[in-house]
Each structure stands twice: as structure tokens, then as C-alpha cells.
Design a protein around this motif. Structure first.
Motif, PDB file in Angstrom:
ATOM      1  N   ALA A  24       0.955  -1.209   0.053  1.00 33.65           N
ATOM      2  CA  ALA A  24       0.096   0.055  -0.035  1.00 33.65           C
ATOM      3  C   ALA A  24       1.041   1.384   0.069  1.00 33.65           C
ATOM      4  N   GLN A  25       0.682   2.244  -1.071  1.00 26.33           N
ATOM      5  CA  GLN A  25       1.375   3.417  -0.855  1.00 26.33           C
ATOM      6  C   GLN A  25       0.655   4.387  -0.096  1.00 26.33           C
ATOM      7  N   ILE A  26       1.367   5.294   0.676  1.00 25.97           N
ATOM      8  CA  ILE A  26       0.913   6.317   1.503  1.00 25.97           C
ATOM      9  C   ILE A  26       1.777   7.535   1.065  1.00 25.97           C
ATOM     10  N   VAL A  27       1.050   8.632   0.791  1.00 23.68           N
ATOM     11  CA  VAL A  27       1.690   9.826   0.555  1.00 23.68           C
ATOM     12  C   VAL A  27       1.839  10.570   1.835  1.00 23.68           C
ATOM     13  N   VAL A  28       3.142  11.019   2.057  1.00 20.83           N
ATOM     14  CA  VAL A  28       3.432  11.677   3.209  1.00 20.83           C
ATOM     15  C   VAL A  28       3.800  13.003   3.156  1.00 20.83           C
ATOM     16  N   GLY A  29       2.986  14.114   3.591  1.00 22.55           N
ATOM     17  CA  GLY A  29       3.181  15.456   3.278  1.00 22.55           C
ATOM     18  C   GLY A  29       3.932  16.285   4.160  1.00 22.55           C
ATOM     19  N   GLY A  30       4.544  17.469   3.984  1.00 24.65           N
ATOM     20  CA  GLY A  30       5.344  18.018   5.126  1.00 24.65           C
ATOM     21  C   GLY A  30       5.373  19.618   4.472  1.00 24.65           C
ATOM     22  N   GLY A  31       5.656  20.532   5.405  1.00 26.35           N
ATOM     23  CA  GLY A  31       5.909  22.027   5.251  1.00 26.35           C
ATOM     24  C   GLY A  31       7.315  22.099   4.754  1.00 26.35           C
ATOM     25  N   ASP A  32       7.662  23.473   4.889  1.00 22.80           N
ATOM     26  CA  ASP A  32       8.938  24.096   4.345  1.00 22.80           C
ATOM     27  C   ASP A  32       9.738  24.681   5.410  1.00 22.80           C
ATOM     28  N   LEU A  39       9.438  15.963  10.750  1.00 25.39           N
ATOM     29  CA  LEU A  39       8.295  14.888  10.813  1.00 25.39           C
ATOM     30  C   LEU A  39       8.036  14.420   9.781  1.00 25.39           C
ATOM     31  N   ALA A  40       8.052  14.923   8.594  1.00 28.82           N
ATOM     32  CA  ALA A  40       7.652  14.159   7.434  1.00 28.82           C
ATOM     33  C   ALA A  40       8.887  13.095   7.316  1.00 28.82           C
ATOM     34  N   GLU A  41      10.225  13.291   7.497  1.00 24.84           N
ATOM     35  CA  GLU A  41      11.041  12.189   7.302  1.00 24.84           C
ATOM     36  C   GLU A  41      11.192  11.210   8.394  1.00 24.84           C
ATOM     37  N   ILE A  42      10.761  11.456   9.417  1.00 25.17           N
ATOM     38  CA  ILE A  42      10.428  10.468  10.614  1.00 25.17           C
ATOM     39  C   ILE A  42       9.291   9.655  10.215  1.00 25.17           C
ATOM     40  N   THR A  43       8.109  10.199   9.816  1.00 23.79           N
ATOM     41  CA  THR A  43       7.071   9.518   9.376  1.00 23.79           C
ATOM     42  C   THR A  43       7.199   8.467   8.130  1.00 23.79           C
ATOM     43  N   ALA A  44       7.829   9.162   7.358  1.00 25.05           N
ATOM     44  CA  ALA A  44       8.310   8.338   6.083  1.00 25.05           C
ATOM     45  C   ALA A  44       9.138   6.973   6.342  1.00 25.05           C
ATOM     46  N   GLN A  45      10.097   7.452   7.296  1.00 26.08           N
ATOM     47  CA  GLN A  45      10.821   6.130   7.650  1.00 26.08           C
ATOM     48  C   GLN A  45      10.115   5.223   8.529  1.00 26.08           C
ATOM     49  N   LEU A  46       9.339   5.512   9.387  1.00 22.34           N
ATOM     50  CA  LEU A  46       8.441   4.852  10.350  1.00 22.34           C
ATOM     51  C   LEU A  46       7.592   3.882   9.404  1.00 22.34           C
ATOM     52  N   LEU A  47       6.680   4.530   8.537  1.00 29.84           N
ATOM     53  CA  LEU A  47       5.979   3.630   7.763  1.00 29.84           C
ATOM     54  C   LEU A  47       6.625   2.715   6.795  1.00 29.84           C
ATOM     55  N   LYS A  48       8.013   3.124   6.333  1.00 29.95           N
ATOM     56  CA  LYS A  48       8.527   2.050   5.486  1.00 29.95           C
ATOM     57  C   LYS A  48       8.938   1.028   6.317  1.00 29.95           C
ATOM     58  N   HIS A  49       9.377   1.232   7.524  1.00 28.66           N
ATOM     59  CA  HIS A  49       9.826   0.012   8.556  1.00 28.66           C
ATOM     60  C   HIS A  49       8.460  -0.778   8.617  1.00 28.66           C
ATOM     61  N   GLU A  50       7.231  -0.014   8.571  1.00 31.81           N
ATOM     62  CA  GLU A  50       5.911  -0.738   8.868  1.00 31.81           C
ATOM     63  C   GLU A  50       5.564  -1.671   7.527  1.00 31.81           C
ATOM     64  N   TYR A  77      -0.147  13.725   7.218  1.00 31.74           N
ATOM     65  CA  TYR A  77       0.999  14.811   7.696  1.00 31.74           C
ATOM     66  C   TYR A  77       0.744  15.150   9.151  1.00 31.74           C
ATOM     67  N   TRP A  78       1.607  16.044   9.773  1.00 27.24           N
ATOM     68  CA  TRP A  78       1.411  16.546  10.946  1.00 27.24           C
ATOM     69  C   TRP A  78       0.796  18.092  11.020  1.00 27.24           C
ATOM     70  N   GLU A  79      -0.236  18.113  11.453  1.00 26.93           N
ATOM     71  CA  GLU A  79      -0.681  19.598  11.497  1.00 26.93           C
ATOM     72  C   GLU A  79      -0.689  20.083  12.925  1.00 26.93           C
ATOM     73  N   TYR A  80      -1.084  21.503  13.128  1.00 27.85           N
ATOM     74  CA  TYR A  80      -1.023  22.011  14.329  1.00 27.85           C
ATOM     75  C   TYR A  80      -2.713  22.296  14.574  1.00 27.85           C
ATOM     76  N   THR A  81      -3.070  22.030  15.826  1.00 30.49           N
ATOM     77  CA  THR A  81      -4.595  22.379  16.126  1.00 30.49           C
ATOM     78  C   THR A  81      -4.858  23.658  15.932  1.00 30.49           C
ATOM     79  N   GLY A  82      -4.028  24.656  16.286  1.00 34.23           N
ATOM     80  CA  GLY A  82      -4.303  26.080  16.156  1.00 34.23           C
ATOM     81  C   GLY A  82      -4.606  26.564  14.853  1.00 34.23           C
ATOM     82  N   THR A  83      -3.705  26.019  13.989  1.00 37.03           N
ATOM     83  CA  THR A  83      -3.756  26.505  12.496  1.00 37.03           C
ATOM     84  C   THR A  83      -5.030  26.022  11.765  1.00 37.03           C
ATOM     85  N   SER A  84      -5.466  24.676  12.134  1.00 39.44           N
ATOM     86  CA  SER A  84      -6.842  24.311  11.745  1.00 39.44           C
ATOM     87  C   SER A  84      -7.821  25.274  12.219  1.00 39.44           C
ATOM     88  N   LEU A  85      -7.919  25.382  13.760  1.00 39.95           N
ATOM     89  CA  LEU A  85      -8.846  26.238  14.301  1.00 39.95           C
ATOM     90  C   LEU A  85      -9.149  27.459  13.661  1.00 39.95           C
TER      91      LEU A  85
END
Length: 294
Positions: A24-32, A39-50, A77-85
Motif C-alpha cells: 500500500a502506498q502512503i503519501v506523506v506530506g510536510g511543510g517547508d 516530521l515528514a522524514e520521521i514519518t516516512a521512515q517509520l511507515l517504510k519500516h511498517e 502529515y502533521w498538523e497543528y491544532t491552532g492552524t486548523s482552528l
């Protein structure tokens, strides 16, 4: 007793099921900026391990990532609660961290986004001063800062372009604390440069993010938000609901990663990149290994 062909069929189905999860392919997003890239790199490595195939797409602005996820182009991706609010859901009513999370979780569910467990890392906006500066030594809070501006204290503030126009940015701070800056006493620049400008004594006050490692490294003081203007910006993994329903195994490793993140952890990790100049990939692998996530 099961027929041998039945056993073979069941084994084949089990093998196919395992393969389908792993492929299964998962698209991981990240900011600039550093934290989002990390966080995007940690998530990518974690999911590849899974066992997932990962397509990492980072280096994007907040609204770009948000729209990409709503439109089905980004899965995690990793979002911030205040940004969404404030930015996405246009709510500027002050509320607790718990209520902020609950509110964005409910509202974003309506557009097909699921918020998983929040971390204790709160990457909120903050205004910082140098440890030794006669113009700011007596300033401890945003109310003190407002008094200085109202009394023509001659302070110069470094901000980024986004903060200058966001309702949870400078316009909101000025309204909440009853003061006004001007073009003459503000400098707009890229986010990373505000730290350098403050350290190099080019400005007296700078916009920073509370989990940035350079705060400690450069011996900055954060001004107290004594009217609690800035909303909570808890760092949380967000997943497209349809993707999570198709891959429910995603939830456990992402929540496990979230449980390891705090302000201190993020400041330390960010400092390894911005101050120690280590690679994002190396820091990500080290974090995952030291925390038993891979």
C-alpha cells in the motif's frame, strides 16, 4: 480435518493479504521549515519500516498541504491544532487546548480528515528577545511589549510575511494587547532569518516558534502571552479518513510516534539540524531508533 487444497488456499490468501498491506502506498506530506521537514522524514521512515510504500512530498506551504489532503493528494502529515482552528475553520474564539483539539477533530471529520492522538508538543507562535538588551531587559510579557510600543520605546520587530497577515498573527496580537507597530519598526523576512536577525542585534524582538531549537541555543527569552492570545498548536498526525479506513494499521505507529513528542524533544531535534547542522535523515533515524519505534 481440512483438505490440503483448502489449507493451500488459505495460505495463499494470507500471503496475498500481507503483501497487499506492505505494498500500500502512503503519501506523506510536510511543510517547508525544519520541524515539518523532520516530521515528514520521521514519518516516512517509520511507515517504510511498517511495510508501506511511501511517497514523501514536503517543502509545501500550510494551505497547499491542507488543500492537497482535502483533495486526496496527501494521505498523512502533521498538523497543528491552532492552524486548523483559526486558519482553516475561521474560529478565533479563545479556548483550551483540549477544546481546540476536540473542535478541529469534529470539524475536519466533515471534510474527510481524521485527527489521531495529539502529542504534547505545542509549536505555538511566540515573540522572543535577546538575553541581554537594555531596550528589552525589563520586558517580560506581551503586555510589557505593548506598553513599550505605546510609549515609543523604539523597538524593532522581525516577523515573517505570513505572521503579518494572519488573524492569529501580528494583527490579532496588536488588537488583543492594544498597540500598533508600523513599517518603520517591523522587518519582514523568511522565518529562519528572524532568529539570526535577533541574535545579530539587527532587531529587538523576533517571531519564533516555541519548539525551535535555536531558542535555547541562542539564549533567547520568550515573552509571556499573559492574555493567552495565541491558541494551542498541538502537533498531531492527521490522516485522510478513507486512507485510514483502508489501512487501519496506520493508527498504531503514528500514535506511538506522537506519544514520544514534546516541546523539549522537538527543540532538541530541531537544534540538531539548525544548530549542529546534522542531516534530517540522520536525525530522524536516530530518533526512531532511540525510542524503539523501528
Amino acid at each position: 480435518m481440512k483438505h490440503p487444497l483448502r489449507i493451500l488456499a488459505l495460505a495463499a490468501m494470507a500471503t496475498f493479504g500481507a503483501t497487499s498491506v506492505q505494498s500500500a502506498q502512503i503519501v506523506v506530506g510536510g511543510g517547508d521549515y525544519t520541524e515539518q521537514l523532520l516530521l515528514a522524514e520521521i514519518t516516512a521512515q517509520l511507515l517504510k519500516h511498517e511495510g508501506y510504500e511511501v511517497d514523501k512530498r514536503d517543502g509545501m506551504g500550510s494551505l497547499v498541504i491542507r488543500n492537497a489532503q482535502v483533495n486526496g493528494q496527501i494521505d498523512v502529515y502533521w498538523e497543528y491544532t491552532g492552524t486548523s482552528l483559526v486558519t482553516y475553520n475561521k474560529i478565533d474564539t479563545p479556548m483550551s487546548a483540549e477544546d481546540t483539539y476536540k473542535t478541529v477533530k469534529e470539524l475536519d471529520a466533515e471534510v474527510g480528515i481524521t485527527w489521531l492522538n495529539p502529542s504534547t508538543a505545542n509549536n505555538t507562535y511566540a515573540l522572543a528577545v535577546r538575553a541581554a538588551n537594555e531596550k528589552t531587559d525589563a520586558i517580560d510579557s506581551l503586555s510589557d511589549l505593548a506598553d513599550s510600543y505605546n510609549n515609543d520605546g523604539g523597538l524593532v520587530m522581525a516577523v515573517n510575511a505570513e505572521f503579518s497577515g494572519r488573524p492569529d498573527g501580528l494583527p490579532g496580537v496588536e488588537k488583543a494587547y492594544s498597540f500598533k507597530t508600523s513599517r518603520a519598526n517591523t522587518r519582514s523576512m523568511d522565518s529562519g532569518l528572524t532568529y539570526q536577525a535577533l541574535q545579530n542585534e539587527q532587531v529587538d524582538v523576533a517571531l519564533v516558534f516555541s519548539t525551535d531549537g535555536r531558542i535555547q541555543a541562542f539564549d533567547f527569552r520568550l515573552l509571556e502571552d499573559d492574555k493567552a492570545f495565541f491558541p494551542d498548536y498541538a502537533t498531531v498526525p492527521v490522516v485522510r479518513t478513507s486512507v485510514l479506513e483502508a489501512n487501519p494499521e496506520l493508527e498504531a505507529p503514528l500514535n506511538a510516534m506522537s506519544a514520544k513528542l514534546s516541546n523539549t524533544v522537538m527543540q532538541t531535534l530541531n537544534a540538531k539540524i539548525d544548530v549542529d547542522k546534522r542531516s534530517i535523515e540522520e536525525v530522524a533515524t536516530e530518533f526512531l531508533t532511540e525510542n524503539g519505534l523501528i
